[in-house]
Design an enzyme around this catalytic site. Structure first.
Site, PDB file in Angstrom:
ATOM      1  N   HIS A   1      69.182 -34.564 -95.291  1.00 53.59           N
ATOM      2  CA  HIS A   1      70.436 -34.102 -94.701  1.00 53.59           C
ATOM      3  C   HIS A   1      70.412 -32.611 -94.387  1.00 53.59           C
ATOM      4  CE1 HIS A   1      71.032 -32.659 -98.760  1.00 53.59           C
ATOM      5  NE2 HIS A   1      72.069 -31.968 -98.325  1.00 53.59           N
TER       6      HIS A   1
ATOM      7  N   HIS B   1      72.403 -27.623 -92.286  1.00 56.15           N
ATOM      8  CA  HIS B   1      72.975 -28.637 -93.175  1.00 56.15           C
ATOM      9  C   HIS B   1      73.719 -29.648 -92.313  1.00 56.15           C
ATOM     10  CE1 HIS B   1      75.445 -30.520 -96.258  1.00 56.15           C
ATOM     11  NE2 HIS B   1      74.652 -29.968 -97.167  1.00 56.15           N
TER      12      HIS B   1
END
Length: 165
Positions: free
Chosen positions: A71, A86
């Site tokens: 992620h 992110h």
């Protein structure tokens, strides 16, 4: 006499430009619906509401870390600035579902190299948001981070940050 012998030479500041790693709409970090990012606890930067699911390298540098859950990724620029991308908010909880890494730790990358891909629909359904913070994660170790005023960005084309270190 010994004063100059042990004096550490101050290095010249090196400036790099960070281009958008994702195509989409720029969101000021303060408006990200996650206090960790909005209060800049992770560092200075901006966020992007992605228009597609492709992440490219925003700088020439080295992949320092591809998170196990895919992620997030950190790329270290040539001036030692660490850029954290992110993807989405609370996406760590997806445990990799909807994410594909195209690089690994230690890879040398150039601006525009494909780093990751992700399924926006999965993120928007199962995570808090697809808003993607782009942070200088070692802000405390760089001299200055400047946001470049833009509202819409195309990955690899628009500059979003200048980092002086």
């Amino acid at each position: 006499m010994f004063k100059n012998l042990f004096k550490i030479k101050e290095r010249e500041p090196k400036e790099i430009t960070v281009v958008a790693p994702i195509t989409g709409e720029i969101i000021p970090l303060e408006e990200v619906p996650d206090p960790v990012f909005a209060q800049k606890m992770m560092g200075e930067g901006v966020a992007v509401k992605p228009a597609n699911g492709e992440v490219i390298s925003p700088v020439d540098g080295e992949v320092k870390l591809v998170f196990q859950t895919k992620h997030a990724i950190i790329v270290e620029a040539e001036n030692n600035a660490e850029i954290l991308i992110h993807i989405g908010l609370d996406t760590v909880n997806l445990e990799g579902e909807g994410f594909t890494a195209h690089v690994k730790d230690g890879d040398i990358v150039k601006v525009g190299d494909k780093l990751m891909s992700f399924d926006i629909a999965t993120i928007e359904e199962k995570a808090t948001s697809s808003i993607t913070p782009i942070i200088i994660s070692n802000t405390d170790n760089v001299r200055e981070v400047k946001n470049i005023k833009v509202t819409e960005v195309t990955a690899g084309e628009n500059q979003i940050l200048q980092v002086i270190n």
